[in-house]
Design an enzyme around this catalytic site. Structure first.
Site, PDB file in Angstrom:
ATOM      1  N   GLY A  48       2.376   1.879  10.823  1.00  0.00           N
ATOM      2  CA  GLY A  48       3.257   3.037  10.658  1.00  0.00           C
ATOM      3  C   GLY A  48       3.937   3.470  11.941  1.00  0.00           C
ATOM      4  N   SER A 100       3.605  -2.555  10.260  1.00  0.00           N
ATOM      5  CA  SER A 100       5.060  -2.484  10.357  1.00  0.00           C
ATOM      6  C   SER A 100       5.752  -3.793   9.963  1.00  0.00           C
ATOM      7  CB  SER A 100       5.484  -2.039  11.765  1.00  0.00           C
ATOM      8  OG  SER A 100       4.923  -0.769  12.061  1.00  0.00           O
ATOM      9  N   LYS A 113       0.061   4.258  -0.265  1.00  0.00           N
ATOM     10  CA  LYS A 113      -0.623   5.413   0.344  1.00  0.00           C
ATOM     11  C   LYS A 113      -0.451   6.671  -0.523  1.00  0.00           C
ATOM     12  CE  LYS A 113       0.004   3.266   4.810  1.00  0.00           C
ATOM     13  NZ  LYS A 113      -0.029   3.400   6.256  1.00  0.00           N
ATOM     14  N   GLU A 132      -5.100  -5.691  10.696  1.00  0.00           N
ATOM     15  CA  GLU A 132      -4.138  -4.614  10.904  1.00  0.00           C
ATOM     16  C   GLU A 132      -4.420  -3.935  12.235  1.00  0.00           C
ATOM     17  OE1 GLU A 132      -2.299  -3.201   7.024  1.00  0.00           O
ATOM     18  OE2 GLU A 132      -4.105  -2.041   7.287  1.00  0.00           O
ATOM     19  N   ASN A 185       0.861  -1.183   0.000  1.00  0.00           N
ATOM     20  CA  ASN A 185       0.000   0.000   0.000  1.00  0.00           C
ATOM     21  C   ASN A 185       0.900   1.237   0.000  1.00  0.00           C
ATOM     22  OD1 ASN A 185      -1.809   2.037   0.534  1.00  0.00           O
ATOM     23  ND2 ASN A 185      -2.301   1.364   2.618  1.00  0.00           N
ATOM     24  N   GLU A 197      -6.958   4.099   8.234  1.00  0.00           N
ATOM     25  CA  GLU A 197      -6.789   5.533   7.970  1.00  0.00           C
ATOM     26  C   GLU A 197      -8.060   6.127   7.372  1.00  0.00           C
ATOM     27  OE1 GLU A 197      -3.110   5.189   5.779  1.00  0.00           O
ATOM     28  OE2 GLU A 197      -2.115   4.598   7.635  1.00  0.00           O
ATOM     29  N   HIS A 220      -9.607   0.444   5.320  1.00  0.00           N
ATOM     30  CA  HIS A 220      -8.308   0.726   5.948  1.00  0.00           C
ATOM     31  C   HIS A 220      -8.537   1.656   7.143  1.00  0.00           C
ATOM     32  CE1 HIS A 220      -4.216   2.074   6.603  1.00  0.00           C
ATOM     33  NE2 HIS A 220      -3.817   1.058   5.864  1.00  0.00           N
TER      34      HIS A 220
HETATM   35  C1  PEP Z   1      -0.785  -0.180   6.135  1.00  0.00           C
HETATM   36  O1  PEP Z   1      -0.877   0.989   5.831  1.00  0.00           O
HETATM   37  O2  PEP Z   1      -1.686  -0.956   5.786  1.00  0.00           O
HETATM   38  C2  PEP Z   1       0.378  -0.613   6.903  1.00  0.00           C
HETATM   39  C3  PEP Z   1       0.358  -1.815   7.399  1.00  0.00           C
HETATM   40  O3  PEP Z   1       1.388   0.288   7.061  1.00  0.00           O
HETATM   41  P1  PEP Z   1       2.850  -0.016   7.722  1.00  0.00           P
HETATM   42  O4  PEP Z   1       3.369  -1.279   7.092  1.00  0.00           O
HETATM   43  O5  PEP Z   1       3.665   1.190   7.378  1.00  0.00           O
HETATM   44  O6  PEP Z   1       2.631  -0.187   9.185  1.00  0.00           O
END
Ligand code: PEP
Length: 268
Positions: free
Chosen positions: A188, A230, A20, A182, A18, A109, A107
């Site tokens: 992040g 992460s 973003k 997630e 992703n 976000e 997601h």
């Molecule tokens: C994500 O945005 O779905 C995500 C898992 O980000 P990160 O790997 O940066 O934690």
């Protein structure tokens, strides 16, 4: 309890990146080419799927770069309408025309920053299924919800609100969807759920699906559940070794081609 090592076919792993709201035209071209070439260099690429999910404006450029590659293309967002007066939005038909096969839905976000409701997320997820595309439906708890012991309740609500939005939807949803677990506190932040913490939630999800309605065991056993939060080359192998973790949704580490490819190679 549904056994992860059941008689059902082995689940093929999937690693999705992703991107973003990152990248310039030049950096996205370089990233897409490097990942495409890295995938082409591996002769067992069919052993695990790999998808990149750029910002909408970069989809046409990436689509051209990926032509003929086993690397799939996804989208981060869309509006669940066919066409019309929806200023600023893109439709699934538009994304399909550029070869998008996987669409992120729910997601954290978008749930948090864009205030997407459970009802809108359900509508979007079903729009993706009905368009013949694959939704990657993201679910996960916040730090506060985990500390209150509400992780399972939150995830069950997020999943059931989609499955139950359509009558007799459960069977059809779980035949098409990919789930991404997630934990919001791990996205992040550099904090990763331990493989055991992630496995416990993945097993919970698989069992929930298996018992949501009669005769769902086979669907549950073939459902792909990705972990996101992460993920890096240094922690992917331990996560992928867990019986119910079927790949990863990767944010930050997917912006670096060699790091992302190294994560995917551990899924092969
Ligand atoms: C994500 O945005 O779905 C995500 C898992 O980000 P990160 O790997 O940066 O934690």
């Amino acid at each position: 309890m549904l056994s992860a090592s059941s008689t059902f076919p082995r689940r093929k792993k999937l690693v999705a990146g992703n991107w973003k709201m990152h990248g310039t035209r030049a950096s996205v071209v370089a990233l897409a080419r490097a990942i495409r070439d890295g995938v082409a260099a591996v002769d067992t690429h069919a052993a695990a799927d790999i998808v990149v999910i750029p910002a909408s404006i970069h989809i046409p450029i990436v689509s051209d770069i990926l032509a003929g590659s086993p690397l799939a293309l996804g989208a981060q967002n869309f509006y669940p309408g066919d066409a019309g007066a929806f200023t600023g939005e893109v439709s699934l038909a538009m994304l399909k025309e550029f070869g998008c096969t996987h669409i992120l839905v729910g997601h954290s976000e978008r749930r948090q920053l864009l205030a997407e409701s459970l009802a809108l997320i359900a509508e979007k997820c079903w729009a993706v299924v009905n368009a013949g595309l694959t939704p990657i439906l993201c679910v996960g708890e916040t730090q506060a919800e985990r500390e209150q012991g509400d992780t399972e309740k939150v995830i069950a609500t997020q999943l059931c609100s989609v499955a139950k939005a359509v009558s007799t939807g459960t069977f059809r949803l779980y035949r098409h969807v990919v789930i991404a677990y997630e934990p919001v506190w791990a996205i992040g932040t550099g904090l990763t759920a331990t493989p055991e913490q992630a496995q416990a939630v993945h097993a919970f999800i698989r069992n929930l699906v298996a018992h949501e309605e009669p005769e769902m065991e086979e669907q549950a056993a073939s459902l792909r559940i990705l972990y996101g939060g992460s993920v890096k080359a240094s922690n992917a192998a331990a996560l992928f070794a867990m019986p119910d973790i079927d790949g990863a949704l990767v944010g930050g580490a997917s912006l670096e081609a060699q790091e992302f490819l190294a994560i995917w190679r551990q899924a092969l």
